[in-house]
Design a protein around this motif. Structure first.
Motif, PDB file in Angstrom:
ATOM      1  N   ALA A 322       0.897  -1.238   0.042  1.00 30.10           N
ATOM      2  CA  ALA A 322       0.028   0.001   0.000  1.00 30.10           C
ATOM      3  C   ALA A 322       1.012   1.097   0.039  1.00 30.10           C
ATOM      4  O   ALA A 322       0.595   2.207  -0.705  1.00 30.10           O
ATOM      5  N   PHE A 323       1.985   1.468   0.995  1.00 29.03           N
ATOM      6  CA  PHE A 323       2.919   2.330   0.927  1.00 29.03           C
ATOM      7  C   PHE A 323       3.311   2.685  -0.563  1.00 29.03           C
ATOM      8  O   PHE A 323       3.830   3.503  -0.930  1.00 29.03           O
ATOM      9  N   ALA A 324       3.789   1.535  -1.033  1.00 29.59           N
ATOM     10  CA  ALA A 324       4.533   1.569  -2.331  1.00 29.59           C
ATOM     11  C   ALA A 324       3.686   1.933  -3.496  1.00 29.59           C
ATOM     12  O   ALA A 324       4.029   2.567  -4.638  1.00 29.59           O
ATOM     13  N   ARG A 356       0.939   6.484  -6.965  1.00 30.50           N
ATOM     14  CA  ARG A 356       2.212   7.076  -7.260  1.00 30.50           C
ATOM     15  C   ARG A 356       2.399   7.282  -8.789  1.00 30.50           C
ATOM     16  O   ARG A 356       2.053   6.369  -9.419  1.00 30.50           O
ATOM     17  N   ASN A 357       3.165   8.174  -9.128  1.00 29.07           N
ATOM     18  CA  ASN A 357       3.498   8.286 -10.517  1.00 29.07           C
ATOM     19  C   ASN A 357       2.227   8.437 -11.235  1.00 29.07           C
ATOM     20  O   ASN A 357       2.515   7.934 -12.729  1.00 29.07           O
ATOM     21  N   THR A 358       1.071   8.827 -11.035  1.00 33.92           N
ATOM     22  CA  THR A 358      -0.011   9.009 -11.606  1.00 33.92           C
ATOM     23  C   THR A 358      -0.316  10.629 -11.539  1.00 33.92           C
ATOM     24  O   THR A 358      -0.201  11.170 -10.569  1.00 33.92           O
ATOM     25  N   GLU A 359      -1.151  10.958 -12.649  1.00 38.09           N
ATOM     26  CA  GLU A 359      -1.782  12.444 -12.417  1.00 38.09           C
ATOM     27  C   GLU A 359      -3.199  12.143 -12.029  1.00 38.09           C
ATOM     28  O   GLU A 359      -4.022  11.515 -12.496  1.00 38.09           O
TER      29      GLU A 359
END
Length: 473
Positions: A322-324, A356-359
């Motif tokens: 989840a954190f990743a 993460r790494n998404t807009e």
């Protein structure tokens, strides 16, 4: 020759189809990866025997579900039920019923409960005063059943049954739709040897709840009483210091940093185990601005005490995932911004959970900005993040209007005041003209009425002028 070419084409198609089918199959398998695979891939040694019966991970501020597996399975949470008792204790403190420094005088019953070998407890001596703060540490660090009973009795002035009803009423209020409590500590009432016996409550019933409901409880506990982690995070603590009754308590949450399964950022909440519930775990951890809550239920079997450790392996592994994958952060600043090609003004900063790494993708409703995440809420009573906004074009049009500009000028208010006085004076003159008109008089022209009409028209005309052109003086 033609047949040969056809066969070659068919073989090529089969090979290509098989290749991409393999890719798709592996992708689907990865997407459907279960908690056992995740935990093994994280490097923990475990087997199918220990696989949890249910689990869930939510983000602590938004209540959005980041992972779930059988979250609505009804289960005996064992000592995790103490979290509900602690919630009611903090609520009573908030209501001013007592303080952390308030002391509870131990009774003969309390001492007798503390000596029941089969129950998790701390030492209690009849006649000794124990501060609420120390009893909270005993409840959450040591998982002491007697400390929990003493706190429950303090909340209800020794009405044991009333406290159980409070637990169930509060569960409903919080949106815990699949929970029923029969005791305050997680140990069935019958195991207290008659020293704790809520009247009218089934003595042999286990508490029943779900991973989802415990996540909802933990969400509200941390939201309403964030100091909870003060009492769940110590790996070891001494209570009743500087007294003959000083005692060192040891935490059974082995995911706390420094213990056997130490996890970075872990600072609570509670473990629980019983013959019917196996090994259970409610946890929270914070990294940066992201705080997560997880529930893991039914690890292993009571007969195999290895489950006490294995629950932390599963908990750590799904925390890692989840954190990743997700983070909680500011997504939009307060003030002017553009959303879906619309210029808007936000009332405050917009925070939310994003992969993460998404807009982020936002939606504009009538007056609120929300975000499309694809994540569900752990409970319908916990709303997804949103922030109020105004359309900038409409607001700027209003700000740029002559009326709005004039409203900011020093003499604008004075102008409207004078305009208003002219209208009021005109109305008064018109009223006087009617008052002084003689009964039966055929006179059609009244100078006073005419003057009144002129003043009214002047006031209206100057008001229109002020709005369109600006102050006339």
């Amino acid at each position: 020759m033609r047949i040969k070419n056809v066969l070659l084409k068919i073989c090529s198609f089969v090979l290509v189809f098989g290749y991409f089918s393999g890719i798709l199959t592996r992708t689907d398998a990865y997407a459907a990866e279960d908690i056992l695979t995740i935990t093994q891939n994280a490097g923990y040694q475990t087997t199918e025997f220990y696989k949890p019966k249910a689990s869930i991970v939510i983000e602590a501020k938004t209540g959005q579900v980041l992972w779930e597996d059988n979250p609505d399975l009804k289960w005996n949470p064992a000592s995790i039920a103490k979290l509900m008792s602690v919630y009611l204790v903090f609520e009573a403190i908030e209501q001013g019923k007592f303080t952390l420094e308030t002391t509870v005088k131990a009774t003969d019953n309390d001492q007798a409960i503390s000596q029941i070998y089969e129950l998790s407890n701390n030492s209690i001596v009849s006649g000794v005063d124990y501060p609420v703060q120390d009893l909270l540490y005993a409840t959450l660090v040591q998982s002491s059943n007697v400390a929990t009973v003493m706190l429950a009795n303090l909340v209800t002035d020794n009405d044991e049954a009333k406290f159980i009803h409070m637990m169930n009423d509060t569960a409903k209020e919080l949106g815990m739709t699949n929970s029923t409590f029969y005791n305050c500590s997680g140990a069935e009432t019958g195991s207290f040897n008659g020293y704790y016996k809520p009247e009218g409550i089934d003595q042999n019933a286990d508490n029943v709840t779900t991973a989802r409901d415990l996540a909802i409880l933990s969400y509200h506990l941390l939201k309403n009483y964030p100091d909870t982690v003060t009492y769940t995070s110590p790996t070891q603590i001494t209570i009743m210091e500087n007294t003959p009754y000083a005692e060192v308590l040891e935490n059974h949450n082995y995911s706390l940093p420094g213990l056997a399964y130490g996890y970075e950022g872990a600072d609570g909440l509670k473990t629980g185990s019983s013959p019917t519930g196996g090994f259970n775990y409610a946890a929270t951890a914070k990294r940066g601005d992201t705080r997560l809550i997880e529930i893991v239920l039914g690890v292993g079997d009571w007969e195999d005490q290895e489950g006490e450790l294995q629950r932390h392996a599963f908990g750590n592994a799904i925390f890692d995932q989840a954190f990743a994958t997700y983070e909680y952060k500011q997504l939009l600043p307060k003030g002017d911004t553009t959303i879906n090609k619309e210029d808007v003004i936000l009332d405050q900063n917009f925070y939310g959970v994003i992969q993460r790494n998404t807009e982020p993708a936002f939606q504009l409703s009538t007056d609120k900005v929300t975000m499309e995440t694809g994540l569900s809420q752990v409970s319908p009573t916990i709303k997804a993040p949103s922030v109020r906004f105004k359309y900038a074009k409409k607001l700027k049009a209003l700000q740029n209007s002559t009326f709005f500009k004039n409203g900011k000028k020093k003499n604008a208010l004075s102008t409207f005041f004078v305009n208003g006085l002219l209208i009021i004076l005109g109305l008064l003159l018109a009223a006087l003209a009617k008052l002084f008109k003689k009964d039966g008089s055929t006179q059609r022209f009244s100078p006073i009425l005419a003057l009144g009409v002129v003043l009214i028209l002047m006031g209206i005309g100057l008001s229109v002028y002020t709005v369109i052109i600006g102050p006339w003086f």
